[in-house]
Motif scaffolding. Structure first.
Motif, PDB file in Angstrom:
ATOM      1  N   ILE A   1     -62.508  16.689 -87.241  1.00 47.34           N
ATOM      2  CA  ILE A   1     -63.678  17.084 -86.442  1.00 47.34           C
ATOM      3  C   ILE A   1     -64.891  16.241 -86.846  1.00 47.34           C
ATOM      4  CG2 ILE A   1     -65.321  18.949 -86.007  1.00 47.34           C
ATOM      5  CD1 ILE A   1     -62.978  20.895 -86.299  1.00 47.34           C
ATOM      6  N   ARG A   2     -65.089  16.075 -88.147  1.00 49.33           N
ATOM      7  CA  ARG A   2     -66.213  15.269 -88.623  1.00 49.33           C
ATOM      8  C   ARG A   2     -66.085  13.819 -88.168  1.00 49.33           C
ATOM      9  NH1 ARG A   2     -70.323  15.718 -89.194  1.00 49.33           N
ATOM     10  NH2 ARG A   2     -70.803  14.552 -91.094  1.00 49.33           N
ATOM     11  N   ALA A   3     -64.863  13.283 -88.200  1.00 44.35           N
ATOM     12  CA  ALA A   3     -64.660  11.897 -87.769  1.00 44.35           C
ATOM     13  C   ALA A   3     -65.017  11.723 -86.300  1.00 44.35           C
ATOM     14  CB  ALA A   3     -63.207  11.487 -88.017  1.00 44.35           C
ATOM     15  N   TYR A   4     -64.600  12.673 -85.462  1.00 42.42           N
ATOM     16  CA  TYR A   4     -64.886  12.563 -84.029  1.00 42.42           C
ATOM     17  C   TYR A   4     -66.359  12.820 -83.716  1.00 42.42           C
ATOM     18  CZ  TYR A   4     -59.942  12.138 -82.882  1.00 42.42           C
ATOM     19  OH  TYR A   4     -58.656  11.690 -82.775  1.00 42.42           O
ATOM     20  N   GLU A   5     -67.067  13.443 -84.643  1.00 46.60           N
ATOM     21  CA  GLU A   5     -68.515  13.597 -84.469  1.00 46.60           C
ATOM     22  C   GLU A   5     -69.255  12.287 -84.745  1.00 46.60           C
ATOM     23  OE1 GLU A   5     -69.594  16.727 -87.081  1.00 46.60           O
ATOM     24  OE2 GLU A   5     -69.042  18.344 -85.707  1.00 46.60           O
ATOM     25  N   LEU A   6     -68.658  11.408 -85.548  1.00 46.54           N
ATOM     26  CA  LEU A   6     -69.317  10.173 -85.947  1.00 46.54           C
ATOM     27  C   LEU A   6     -68.975   8.988 -85.046  1.00 46.54           C
ATOM     28  CD1 LEU A   6     -68.853  10.360 -89.829  1.00 46.54           C
ATOM     29  CD2 LEU A   6     -70.879  10.974 -88.508  1.00 46.54           C
TER      30      LEU A   6
END
Length: 325
Positions: free
Chosen positions: A263-268
């Motif tokens: 989730i964090r990766a797709y936010e960045l």
């Protein structure tokens, strides 16, 4: 009348005072320019690579537990913990649970959750029967299936280049399976069916994203999946041995950590930039399969997997070009 000398002195006095004022005045403030956009693709790629590694470790735990207990039981317990994790996560978001429950496509959201949990069940069964390496070698075909199904499911146009890549990718699968030898065809249907379900899940996720935010879809994935697997898995309930609860706790911890990092990766960064790095899971799975479970890394599996991954990367690149155009 004042004489010319006095007039000239007054004129010089006014000029010097105005020059002094100008010199003592603060310099003009330039207009504030917008801050340059920060490229966070690098950290996002590192997070995706870490996610792929944790997924590989998670698959190893699934194989250990699936060899001792019914896979449906393993998946059910894992999804119970996943549902609690999702509920706790969305509760901290704006709107909380009340916002996460509201969806404009409830039937599609439920279908997504059920499809994903069935995919998890098939993949664990494949780990037990085929091993990690050969299961993932076949499962890497899911981007090709996404490209092939995007037309009938989402109405997207698939050009001849991507169709060619899809065909080449399926040649790679035949190389892996070696019809007449190697992986048994019936058992190989398990990871292929799992890849098909995962592709369909991804397409339905894109479909509901037109109306529901990602946090709503994430919530329904966990809740619908936990509810669906409980209807089947509760009939296979048995208590795990004390040491196996440790393996189960590690499996659940990996599941929560990997989903959070993803989730964090797709936010960045955009998904199209990160998806190629998800293939690093195949490398880690191969290492774990050979080193921990003494699986054989056959040449045809390596060759076929390279063909499938190459074709998948090409379809991702063509999809990115098409979106950018």
């Amino acid at each position: 009348m004042s004489d010319p000398v006095h007039r000239d002195r007054r004129r010089k006095g006014r000029y010097s005072s105005s020059s002094a004022a100008a010199a003592s005045a603060p310099p003009p403030v330039p207009p504030r320019l917008p801050a340059p956009a920060v490229d966070r693709t690098g950290p996002a790629i590192l997070l995706m690579c870490a996610t792929a590694f944790i997924f590989a470790v998670q698959d190893g735990f699934s194989k250990v537990l699936g060899s001792e207990y019914p896979p449906v039981l393993v998946v059910m317990i894992r999804y119970w913990v996943f549902a609690l994790f999702v509920t706790a996560l969305v509760s901290r978001q704006p709107g909380g649970l009340a916002r996460a429950i509201r969806t404009r496509r409830p039937l599609t959201q439920i279908a997504r959750g059920v499809i994903l949990v069935l995919e998890s069940l098939l993949i664990v069964e494949a780990f037990v029967r085929l091993g990690l390496v050969e299961t993932h070698a076949v499962f890497t075909s899911y981007p090709l299936l996404v490209a092939a199904l995007s037309g009938p499911v989402l109405g997207e146009k698939v050009g001849w280049r991507r169709w060619t890549a899809i065909a080449i990718g399926f040649v790679g699968i035949l190389v892996i399976l070696q019809p007449g030898g190697g992986v048994m065809q019936i058992e190989a249907l398990l990871p292929f069916a799992a890849a098909l379900m995962f592709a369909l899940y991804g397409l339905l996720t894109r479909h509901v994203s037109r109306d529901d935010p990602s946090i709503v879809s994430f919530f329904w994935t966990g809740i619908a999946g936990a509810g669906g697997i409980t209807l089947i898995g509760i009939w296979h309930w048995q208590w795990l041995a004390p040491v196996d609860w440790i393996w189960m706790a590690a499996l659940c911890a990996c599941g929560m950590t990997s989903h959070y990092l993803m989730i964090r990766a797709y936010e960045l960064a955009e998904a199209s930039a990160l998806q190629p790095f998800a293939y690093t899971q195949l490398v880690w799975v191969s290492i774990i399969g050979v080193a921990v479970f003494a699986e054989e890394l056959r040449p045809n599996v390596v060759t076929g997997a390279a063909i499938v991954v190459g074709a998948g990367l090409f379809t991702l690149w063509r999809a990115r070009i098409r979106t950018a155009g």
